[in-house]
Design a protein around this motif. Structure first.
Motif, PDB file in Angstrom:
ATOM      1  N   ARG B 139       0.755  -1.109  -0.195  1.00 47.59           N
ATOM      2  CA  ARG B 139      -0.034  -0.083   0.021  1.00 47.59           C
ATOM      3  C   ARG B 139       0.616   1.320   0.112  1.00 47.59           C
ATOM      4  NH1 ARG B 139      -3.010  -3.574  -0.389  1.00 47.59           N
ATOM      5  NH2 ARG B 139      -2.210  -3.223  -2.565  1.00 47.59           N
ATOM      6  N   ILE B 140       2.148   1.263   0.771  1.00 53.03           N
ATOM      7  CA  ILE B 140       2.783   2.319   0.671  1.00 53.03           C
ATOM      8  C   ILE B 140       3.282   2.493  -0.867  1.00 53.03           C
ATOM      9  CG2 ILE B 140       5.107   3.453   1.703  1.00 53.03           C
ATOM     10  CD1 ILE B 140       4.571   1.955   4.068  1.00 53.03           C
ATOM     11  N   ASP B 142       1.949   1.760  -3.680  1.00 54.10           N
ATOM     12  CA  ASP B 142       0.552   2.368  -4.200  1.00 54.10           C
ATOM     13  C   ASP B 142       0.780   3.889  -3.880  1.00 54.10           C
ATOM     14  OD1 ASP B 142       0.118  -0.127  -5.068  1.00 54.10           O
ATOM     15  OD2 ASP B 142      -1.398  -0.661  -3.771  1.00 54.10           O
ATOM     16  N   ALA B 143       0.831   4.390  -2.652  1.00 54.49           N
ATOM     17  CA  ALA B 143       0.665   5.604  -2.394  1.00 54.49           C
ATOM     18  C   ALA B 143       1.590   6.556  -3.048  1.00 54.49           C
ATOM     19  CB  ALA B 143       1.012   5.864  -1.028  1.00 54.49           C
ATOM     20  N   PHE B 144       3.025   6.027  -2.919  1.00 57.94           N
ATOM     21  CA  PHE B 144       4.091   6.737  -3.611  1.00 57.94           C
ATOM     22  C   PHE B 144       3.937   6.629  -5.006  1.00 57.94           C
ATOM     23  CE2 PHE B 144       6.227   6.710   0.329  1.00 57.94           C
ATOM     24  CZ  PHE B 144       7.429   7.764   0.350  1.00 57.94           C
ATOM     25  N   HIS B 145       3.493   5.721  -5.618  1.00 58.52           N
ATOM     26  CA  HIS B 145       3.042   5.653  -7.159  1.00 58.52           C
ATOM     27  C   HIS B 145       2.155   6.642  -7.579  1.00 58.52           C
ATOM     28  CE1 HIS B 145       3.295   3.674 -11.192  1.00 58.52           C
ATOM     29  NE2 HIS B 145       2.063   4.139 -11.228  1.00 58.52           N
ATOM     30  N   ALA B 146       1.328   6.937  -6.590  1.00 58.55           N
ATOM     31  CA  ALA B 146       0.029   7.756  -6.817  1.00 58.55           C
ATOM     32  C   ALA B 146       0.514   9.382  -7.157  1.00 58.55           C
ATOM     33  CB  ALA B 146      -0.951   7.615  -6.155  1.00 58.55           C
TER      34      ALA B 146
END
Lengths: 305, 306
Positions: B139-140, B142-146
């Motif tokens: 999830r981290i 994913d967050a950085f990817h966004a």
């Protein structure tokens, strides 16, 4: 499908929480929000008074929960530079950004699909080499440099397009092409390799052996299946397209969210910065979700559970 | 098979002293045109970076009002003393490009070390232990990817208010770790299903030993390939930050900063922006070519290639 969607949307919640935490920590821990709010000759006592007034002396987790509550209700405070709510200011800039990024993405897809297919059909021909060469070059050049080259060629040398600014469709051309080159260079090699892989599949041989013309084989049978992974790539391109538009908008003075954000960063206008980052993150997450849905709709083999 | 070996040995013995052959990597480099180009470019840039004071003909920060905005030597009105011309302050552009290679390479390589370390650590943890730890780490990522990487780096550099080389290395490194975390995680997941790892787990080998002795050596080649390409991405990130004025500060020289200066002279003095732009493109291109060649070299399917 419905269950998968619910699961995907629920998964976005922790991701959003992490993003708000990162943004919060960056602004409140790595930096000092009061730096630019006080005059240069402010005393330490003034600073402490301001910190007290803004609630910056409370424990960090209280401040974070407070920030989270504000974020949910869409209240990010005022831009200290414009004295207007940061959210409103940021939302005003969205249409220009969508116009630019949308045009660029469309242009990239229109460029990349035929070029990718052609270079797969004529693999290792001079055409393929030229297309591959250009897309490698496109990936090696930062987009502000592509933008500068386009300005040099079309605005300075040929004098057919405006250097920067906005207002007429002509102003849109150079920034959109700059972004499109960047995106197309990523998409072309993917379409090419997908097509190459698919052209060796059994059903393509069947289509050929029943006497279909090559164009029919490529367009009807191969392309539809090569398209599936492209949807993902296009979605994955969206964050880098937005990231690229930060700089492209600055180079061409395009009045979108990117240019606004860069100005806010330079002015240390942190409430604006926070809103913009969260907006961009939400746009990216929604785009990825949409891509997954489209993926599922166009490929009947994929059934999420 | 054994017989074959014997006969080839006999043939080799009969032929007398073994003919000297270049090592495999050199032969593959010679065969791959782009690999060779990449190797040459990266070597030149590294030589520039390391020996900048001896290669640059002038002090890159020497202001010379008499020789402002001189065109490159090969152009009409060019001055033989300034190979690539001078900028608005009379700086020799060639000398600045040579010194700029230093910053690009330093930040490119060091930030990849930072990103590689963080990413590998998280990737190993997520892939090997799985479960809740995996879910959190993913999830981290994913967050950085966004959040676009440039954006995150920009904000980070601006809040710590400083364009020091160390800041940029740390910031570019920290914003680049997710590629590694995802790569290492997926490699570890597939390695965990392999017999030798399963066997090690069965006989009760401690986790630490399994990770260090069985898993890490097997992710090494993809790690190297990704790292090479990541150096290119980091150089691009640094140049973008410096172009926006939030990267390297004077007296340090960055190609991105030079491009930003040159932007103001596009209409009259195109070389001010174009020369550092070409240097940047060639360097990134060289690293990408080298990375692709390394991928072919380290790919086990190509091991048989002579």
């Amino acid at each position: 499908m419905a269950r998968y969607l619910v699961k995907r949307v629920l998964q976005m919640i922790p991701v959003l929480l992490i993003i708000t935490l990162v943004v919060f920590l960056l602004v409140n821990v790595a930096g000092d929000p009061t730096v630019n709010m006080l005059p240069l000759d402010a005393t330490e006592a003034d600073r402490q008074a301001l910190r007290e007034a803004l609630g910056l002396n409370r424990p960090l987790y209280v401040q974070y929960l407070d920030f989270l509550g504000d974020a949910v209700t869409g209240n990010f405070g005022e831009s200290y530079r414009y004295n207007q709510p940061a959210v409103e200011l940021a939302l005003q800039r969205i249409p220009a950004s969508v116009q630019l990024a949308g045009t660029a993405l469309l242009l990239a897809i229109v460029l990349a699909i035929p070029l990718g297919i052609l270079s797969a059909m004529f693999a290792n021909s001079p055409l393929d080499l030229a297309v591959s060469g250009i897309s490698v070059l496109g990936r090696a050049m930062p987009n502000f440099w592509v933008g500068i080259l386009l300005i040099l060629l079309f605005a300075v040398e040929l004098n057919v397009l405006p250097v920067s600014g906005s207002g007429t469709p002509a102003h849109l051309v150079l920034p959109a092409v700059t972004l499109a080159i960047q995106a197309a260079s990523q998409i072309i090699p993917l379409i090419r390799s997908n097509m190459l892989a698919i052209m060796h599949e059994d059903y393509i041989r069947t289509a050929r052996s029943k006497g279909l013309r090559e164009a029919g084989v490529v367009c009807i049978h191969a392309f539809k299946n090569a398209l599936v992974p492209v949807v993902t790539v296009v979605a994955l391109e969206i964050p880098s397209l937005i990231g690229g538009s930060l700089i492209t908008e600055t180079v061409f003075a395009w009045p979108g969210l990117g240019q606004f954000l860069i100005q806010a960063i330079n002015n240390q206008d942190m409430s604006v910065v926070q809103v913009c980052i969260l907006l961009i993150a939400v746009i990216t997450l929604v785009a990825n979700l949409l891509a997954d849905i489209v993926y599922c709709l166009i490929d009947p083999r994929i059934r999420y559970s | 098979m054994k017989k074959n070996d014997k006969s080839s040995l006999a043939a080799a013995a009969a032929a007398g002293p073994k003919r000297h052959r270049a090592p495999r990597w050199l032969r593959m480099l010679w065969r791959s045109k782009t690999g060779l180009i990449g190797f040459v470019i990266v070597t030149v840039v590294l030589v520039f970076a390391v020996f900048a004071p001896w290669i640059a003909p002038y002090d890159p920060n020497a202001i010379n009002p008499v020789d402002m905005l001189k065109p490159p030597a090969f152009m009409e009105g060019g001055d033989m003393r300034y190979l690539l011309g001078t900028d608005n302050l009379g700086h020799d552009i060639f000398s600045r490009i040579v010194y700029g290679a230093r910053i690009s390479m330093l930040i490119g390589v060091c930030s990849v070390v930072v990103a590689g370390f963080i990413g590998t650590l998280f990737g190993l943890l997520a892939g090997y232990y799985g479960g809740i730890l995996d879910a959190i780490i993913m999830r981290i990522t994913d967050a950085f990817h966004a959040i676009p990487r440039t954006l995150l780096a920009l904000v980070a550099v601006s809040v710590v208010s400083g364009g020091s080389v160390t800041t940029l290395i740390v910031v570019i490194g920290i914003t680049g770790w997710i590629t590694y975390a995802r790569l290492i995680r997926s490699e570890v997941l597939s390695l965990k299903e392999r017999e030798f790892v399963k066997a090690a787990i069965t006989i009760g080998t401690p986790d630490r030993t399994i990770i260090l002795r069985h898993i890490l050596p097997n992710v090494f080649s993809s790690f190297i390939v990704v790292s090479t390409l990541a150096v290119a991405t980091s150089i691009l990130a640094e140049s973008s930050l410096s172009f926006l004025g939030l990267g390297i500060n004077p007296p340090n020289i960055s190609w991105g900063g030079m491009l930003s200066t040159g932007r103001n002279y596009l209409a009259t003095n195109w070389w001010v922006a174009t020369m550092p732009g070409i240097a940047l493109t060639l360097t990134v291109l060289g690293i990408m070519f080298l990375g692709n060649w390394l991928r072919d070299l380290l790919d086990p399917y190509n091991q048989g290639l002579q």
